[in-house]
Design an enzyme around this catalytic site. Sequence first.
Site, PDB file in Angstrom:
ATOM      1  N   ASP A 169       0.804  -1.217   0.000  1.00  0.00           N
ATOM      2  CA  ASP A 169       0.000   0.000   0.000  1.00  0.00           C
ATOM      3  C   ASP A 169       0.840   1.272   0.000  1.00  0.00           C
ATOM      4  OD1 ASP A 169      -1.975  -1.886   0.354  1.00  0.00           O
ATOM      5  OD2 ASP A 169      -3.005  -0.781   1.940  1.00  0.00           O
ATOM      6  N   HIS A 202      -5.081   9.344   0.095  1.00  0.00           N
ATOM      7  CA  HIS A 202      -5.159   8.667   1.385  1.00  0.00           C
ATOM      8  C   HIS A 202      -6.059   9.410   2.372  1.00  0.00           C
ATOM      9  CE1 HIS A 202      -3.807   5.914   4.534  1.00  0.00           C
ATOM     10  NE2 HIS A 202      -3.295   5.194   3.571  1.00  0.00           N
ATOM     11  N   HIS A 235      -6.339   2.991  -3.933  1.00  0.00           N
ATOM     12  CA  HIS A 235      -6.205   3.291  -2.498  1.00  0.00           C
ATOM     13  C   HIS A 235      -6.529   4.757  -2.215  1.00  0.00           C
ATOM     14  CE1 HIS A 235      -5.108   2.238   1.515  1.00  0.00           C
ATOM     15  NE2 HIS A 235      -3.918   2.781   1.541  1.00  0.00           N
ATOM     16  N   HIS A 272       3.658  -2.235   3.110  1.00  0.00           N
ATOM     17  CA  HIS A 272       3.692  -0.885   2.531  1.00  0.00           C
ATOM     18  C   HIS A 272       4.959  -0.647   1.725  1.00  0.00           C
ATOM     19  CE1 HIS A 272       0.598  -0.542   5.583  1.00  0.00           C
ATOM     20  NE2 HIS A 272       0.155   0.528   4.923  1.00  0.00           N
TER      21      HIS A 272
HETATM   22 ZN   LIG Z   1      -2.668   3.215   3.168  1.00  0.00          ZN
END
Ligand SMILES: [Zn+2]
Length: 295
Positions: free
Chosen positions: A117, A172, A168, A265
């Site tokens: 991510d 964010h 995503h 991540h």
């Molecule tokens: Zn995230």
Amino acid sequence: MKRHHLGLAAALVALLALAWLWPEGDEPPAGAPTATEPTASEAPATPGEDAGEAGTTAPGGEATGGTEQSASASATPEATTGAPSSAPPSPPAAAAYDGPLGTRNHTGTDAIALTFDDGPSPEWTPKVLEMLRERGIKATFCVIGAYAEAYPEIVADIVREGHTLCNHSWFHEFDLGTRGDAEIRANLQRTNDAISKAAPGATVAYFRHPGGQWTDRAIGVAADMGMESLHWAVDPSDWDNATTEAQIRDRVMDRTEPGGIVLLHDGASNQQDMCGALTTILDEFERRGYTYVAL
Ligand SMILES: [Zn+2]
């Protein structure tokens, strides 16, 4: 001319850096949007504050949110009887949707899924891609629209190497799911448009809400746009600066069971430790005989 370009690049990097240090937001849904939004845009310059914020929220939220569901999903008999080989695109069993609000947290077969991510990151995503390439592993990248726009060549690399893309959000926005349908849709569409521009024809079949702060509305809009809502089973908190490489390694190795979707991540705040841990994790998974599915 050159100077002009450099100035633009510097401004862009500074802007992106502002959002770089947020926690992945496995915070408890209540209160998180108002608490984290200002922090994400104002405080990242102080790593201590970021770590402190994550520290106060992590114990309650993230470990239980991810891993308990993981345990229940993975323990379900039908979840472990699937073919271990790389999965054809058949609909996964109902047990694959034990994430919050019925989101998907299990592959539906024994194959596990690695998800990365908060990228693309020019520093870390290529390193992750290289590690995956060396082992022939396909994964899923949950990219942020603004970064996809900034680093289109990395998005193209992700697609070229056969990985799966997941939306995503544009920047964010932790509280995205609390906004109106039209705003959610515009945010996700803008992200998909940036991805399409970077990798024409690429499919974005998944959506992951920032911080896992799902709402029925966000899930509904994503579904309307043809995207399945993708949660996770294992969250080692590699988004948290306070998490060490050893902790990331141990948490992932301890908590991952067949079929689990693992949250990592390639952008955020702690990629050095994540990348350090990843090699060991992949070695261990190889020993366990795990196969991978890119979803
Ligand atoms: Zn995230």
